[in-house]
Design an enzyme around this catalytic site. Sequence first.
Site, mmCIF file in Angstrom:
data_model
loop_
_atom_site.group_PDB
_atom_site.id
_atom_site.type_symbol
_atom_site.label_atom_id
_atom_site.label_comp_id
_atom_site.label_asym_id
_atom_site.label_seq_id
_atom_site.Cartn_x
_atom_site.Cartn_y
_atom_site.Cartn_z
ATOM 1 N N HIS A 192 -0.744 4.491 0.057
ATOM 2 C CA HIS A 192 -1.215 5.629 0.576
ATOM 3 C C HIS A 192 -0.552 6.103 1.852
ATOM 4 O O HIS A 192 -0.368 5.477 2.672
ATOM 5 C CB HIS A 192 -2.833 5.237 0.777
ATOM 6 C CG HIS A 192 -3.456 4.854 -0.442
ATOM 7 N ND1 HIS A 192 -3.404 3.696 -1.012
ATOM 8 C CD2 HIS A 192 -4.342 6.053 -1.617
ATOM 9 C CE1 HIS A 192 -4.222 3.786 -2.153
ATOM 10 N NE2 HIS A 192 -4.555 4.880 -2.494
ATOM 11 N N ASP A 246 0.883 -1.151 0.005
ATOM 12 C CA ASP A 246 0.169 -0.189 0.137
ATOM 13 C C ASP A 246 1.001 1.132 -0.037
ATOM 14 O O ASP A 246 1.738 1.264 0.799
ATOM 15 C CB ASP A 246 -1.059 0.065 1.105
ATOM 16 C CG ASP A 246 -2.085 1.037 1.242
ATOM 17 O OD1 ASP A 246 -1.853 2.020 0.601
ATOM 18 O OD2 ASP A 246 -3.166 0.770 1.771
ATOM 19 N N SER A 259 -5.417 -4.128 2.029
ATOM 20 C CA SER A 259 -4.358 -3.954 3.197
ATOM 21 C C SER A 259 -4.847 -4.234 4.772
ATOM 22 O O SER A 259 -4.070 -4.399 5.592
ATOM 23 C CB SER A 259 -4.082 -2.155 3.296
ATOM 24 O OG SER A 259 -3.699 -1.903 2.152
HETATM 25 CO CO1 B1M Z 1 -5.967 5.356 -4.177
HETATM 26 N N1 B1M Z 1 -7.274 4.238 -3.764
HETATM 27 N N2 B1M Z 1 -5.101 4.134 -5.086
HETATM 28 N N3 B1M Z 1 -4.281 6.629 -4.652
HETATM 29 N N4 B1M Z 1 -6.908 6.811 -3.288
HETATM 30 C C1 B1M Z 1 -8.368 5.028 -2.696
HETATM 31 C C2 B1M Z 1 -7.840 4.572 -1.400
HETATM 32 C C3 B1M Z 1 -9.732 4.159 -3.180
HETATM 33 C C4 B1M Z 1 -10.640 4.189 -2.123
HETATM 34 C C5 B1M Z 1 -10.040 5.147 -4.411
HETATM 35 C C6 B1M Z 1 -11.635 4.640 -4.839
HETATM 36 O O1 B1M Z 1 -11.498 3.866 -5.882
HETATM 37 N N5 B1M Z 1 -12.641 5.440 -4.672
HETATM 38 C C7 B1M Z 1 -9.246 2.982 -3.874
HETATM 39 C C8 B1M Z 1 -9.057 1.611 -2.925
HETATM 40 C C9 B1M Z 1 -10.278 0.459 -3.357
HETATM 41 C C10 B1M Z 1 -10.032 -0.565 -2.406
HETATM 42 O O2 B1M Z 1 -9.216 -0.966 -2.277
HETATM 43 N N6 B1M Z 1 -11.291 -0.745 -2.110
HETATM 44 C C11 B1M Z 1 -7.806 3.194 -4.273
HETATM 45 C C12 B1M Z 1 -7.154 2.614 -5.351
HETATM 46 C C13 B1M Z 1 -7.870 1.317 -6.158
HETATM 47 C C14 B1M Z 1 -5.822 3.169 -5.725
HETATM 48 C C15 B1M Z 1 -4.845 2.225 -6.881
HETATM 49 C C16 B1M Z 1 -5.067 0.531 -6.883
HETATM 50 C C17 B1M Z 1 -5.303 2.772 -8.145
HETATM 51 C C18 B1M Z 1 -4.477 2.081 -9.159
HETATM 52 O O3 B1M Z 1 -3.381 2.169 -9.411
HETATM 53 N N7 B1M Z 1 -5.447 1.537 -10.104
HETATM 54 C C19 B1M Z 1 -3.522 2.503 -6.388
HETATM 55 C C20 B1M Z 1 -3.100 1.602 -5.186
HETATM 56 C C21 B1M Z 1 -1.260 1.554 -5.105
HETATM 57 C C22 B1M Z 1 -0.913 0.790 -3.889
HETATM 58 O O4 B1M Z 1 -1.328 1.380 -2.784
HETATM 59 N N8 B1M Z 1 -0.603 -0.395 -4.304
HETATM 60 C C23 B1M Z 1 -3.925 4.058 -5.664
HETATM 61 C C24 B1M Z 1 -2.976 5.107 -5.857
HETATM 62 C C25 B1M Z 1 -3.226 6.386 -5.353
HETATM 63 C C26 B1M Z 1 -2.290 7.514 -5.293
HETATM 64 C C27 B1M Z 1 -0.888 7.178 -5.523
HETATM 65 C C28 B1M Z 1 -2.813 8.022 -6.938
HETATM 66 C C29 B1M Z 1 -3.003 8.389 -4.233
HETATM 67 C C30 B1M Z 1 -2.105 8.342 -2.961
HETATM 68 C C31 B1M Z 1 -1.012 9.190 -2.810
HETATM 69 C C32 B1M Z 1 -0.504 9.122 -1.417
HETATM 70 O O5 B1M Z 1 -1.052 8.938 -0.475
HETATM 71 N N9 B1M Z 1 0.613 9.807 -1.395
HETATM 72 C C33 B1M Z 1 -4.237 7.992 -3.970
HETATM 73 C C34 B1M Z 1 -5.359 8.631 -3.340
HETATM 74 C C35 B1M Z 1 -4.927 10.112 -2.875
HETATM 75 C C36 B1M Z 1 -6.626 8.072 -3.081
HETATM 76 C C37 B1M Z 1 -7.790 8.573 -2.345
HETATM 77 C C38 B1M Z 1 -8.502 9.588 -3.425
HETATM 78 C C39 B1M Z 1 -7.376 9.858 -0.984
HETATM 79 C C40 B1M Z 1 -6.604 9.043 -0.046
HETATM 80 C C41 B1M Z 1 -6.325 9.879 1.036
HETATM 81 O O6 B1M Z 1 -5.194 10.451 0.942
HETATM 82 N N10 B1M Z 1 -7.310 10.508 1.794
HETATM 83 C C42 B1M Z 1 -8.616 7.301 -1.731
HETATM 84 C C43 B1M Z 1 -10.114 7.652 -1.912
HETATM 85 C C44 B1M Z 1 -10.628 8.030 -0.557
HETATM 86 O O7 B1M Z 1 -9.924 7.560 0.579
HETATM 87 N N11 B1M Z 1 -11.725 8.590 -0.457
HETATM 88 C C45 B1M Z 1 -7.951 6.403 -2.621
HETATM 89 C C46 B1M Z 1 -6.774 11.612 2.759
HETATM 90 C C47 B1M Z 1 -6.333 11.116 3.963
HETATM 91 C C48 B1M Z 1 -6.167 11.863 4.907
HETATM 92 O O8 B1M Z 1 -7.274 10.241 4.601
HETATM 93 O O9 B1M Z 1 -5.607 8.201 4.566
HETATM 94 O O10 B1M Z 1 -8.126 7.824 4.983
HETATM 95 P P1 B1M Z 1 -6.917 8.732 4.859
HETATM 96 O O11 B1M Z 1 -6.966 8.857 6.709
HETATM 97 C C49 B1M Z 1 -7.599 9.215 7.572
HETATM 98 C C50 B1M Z 1 -8.044 7.957 8.143
HETATM 99 O O12 B1M Z 1 -8.293 6.730 7.331
HETATM 100 C C51 B1M Z 1 -7.521 7.921 9.716
HETATM 101 O O13 B1M Z 1 -7.003 9.097 9.741
HETATM 102 C C52 B1M Z 1 -7.044 9.900 8.723
HETATM 103 C C53 B1M Z 1 -7.836 11.213 8.966
HETATM 104 O O14 B1M Z 1 -7.255 12.104 10.187
HETATM 105 N N12 B1M Z 1 -6.249 6.891 9.264
HETATM 106 C C54 B1M Z 1 -5.601 6.449 10.414
HETATM 107 C C55 B1M Z 1 -5.392 6.622 8.331
HETATM 108 N N13 B1M Z 1 -4.590 5.818 8.603
HETATM 109 C C56 B1M Z 1 -4.298 6.011 10.209
HETATM 110 C C57 B1M Z 1 -3.480 5.079 10.962
HETATM 111 C C58 B1M Z 1 -3.925 5.404 12.304
HETATM 112 C C59 B1M Z 1 -5.181 5.835 13.049
HETATM 113 C C60 B1M Z 1 -5.743 6.816 11.945
HETATM 114 O O15 B1M Z 1 -3.239 4.822 13.490
HETATM 115 C C61 B1M Z 1 -2.070 4.250 13.079
#
Ligand code: B1M
Length: 213
Positions: free
Chosen positions: A100, A98, A151
């Site tokens: 992200h 992963d 993940s």
């Molecule tokens: Co990707 N991605 N992505 N992506 N991406 C998602 C996660 C996805 C839901 C988008 C979608 O389809 N709607 C989807 C997952 C589907 C699934 O598995 N069900 C997805 C996919 C499919 C993919 C790829 C497979 C796409 C592809 O290549 N075809 C690929 C995967 C690559 C890989 O990991 N092997 C991929 C790639 C990417 C980018 C590189 C382009 C980019 C990431 C850049 C980066 O992180 N440096 C990206 C992004 C930006 C997203 C979305 C749009 C946004 C994620 C984000 O940064 N959110 C995402 C859609 C979504 O989430 N709505 C998506 C903002 C961030 C602050 O939130 O990380 O959730 P988040 O953290 C939150 C909480 O979750 C929590 O606290 C935070 C808030 O305070 N939290 C924790 C997180 N970790 C924590 C740990 C803790 C406590 C709380 O304690 C240890």
Amino acid sequence: LPLEARLARYVVEGTKDGLIADLDEALTTAKPLDIINGPLMDGMSEVGRLFNNNELIVAEVLQSAEVMKAAVAYLEPHMERTDSHAKGRLILATVKGDVHDIGKNLVEIILSNNGFDVVNLGIKVAPEQLIQAVREYQPDMIGLSGLLVKSAQQMVTTAEDFRHAGIELPLLVGGAALTKKFTLTKIADKYDGPVIYAKDAMEGLDFANQLMG
Ligand code: B1M
């Protein structure tokens, strides 16, 4: 457009033109974390929705992520921080497979601003690297992040590997594909220490304070 809508739009459109000026304006009335959790996260949710509908390609999502990271980096020095330090040490990683890291890095910022020593191991961190890091850094707690559905399963595998390595430190997990239920059943089932699910970074801080503060 009103300020909040403009802030969300920078993330959706992946552009930084005007971002800093608007962040400065937002900072006159809102706290940095509220700006992140409000309009910037709204923008990211919209990016996720558009990506899911095939209306955005990965390269565009990457640009959105860049904007989000730039905004968080700009806001970070404005965040509240406590003077206390050495509350405890946490190693933090995005799990194997992963990439992200925005949420994970937010956890790092919030915990380190609140007196924790955070060792951020980065992305795609395999269980063996984590086990190695536990031995090297002797943390009080382990934090795992992961956004993909696979993940969540990887966290189960990691917990199992920790068990085999005799690691029982409190395990904090978070990320979009996880739920409290999955954590308390599937992950906790394979682990001997306490496992805690945090829905966001602030909740992560609350748990860290309860366990180590
Ligand atoms: Co990707 N991605 N992505 N992506 N991406 C998602 C996660 C996805 C839901 C988008 C979608 O389809 N709607 C989807 C997952 C589907 C699934 O598995 N069900 C997805 C996919 C499919 C993919 C790829 C497979 C796409 C592809 O290549 N075809 C690929 C995967 C690559 C890989 O990991 N092997 C991929 C790639 C990417 C980018 C590189 C382009 C980019 C990431 C850049 C980066 O992180 N440096 C990206 C992004 C930006 C997203 C979305 C749009 C946004 C994620 C984000 O940064 N959110 C995402 C859609 C979504 O989430 N709505 C998506 C903002 C961030 C602050 O939130 O990380 O959730 P988040 O953290 C939150 C909480 O979750 C929590 O606290 C935070 C808030 O305070 N939290 C924790 C997180 N970790 C924590 C740990 C803790 C406590 C709380 O304690 C240890």
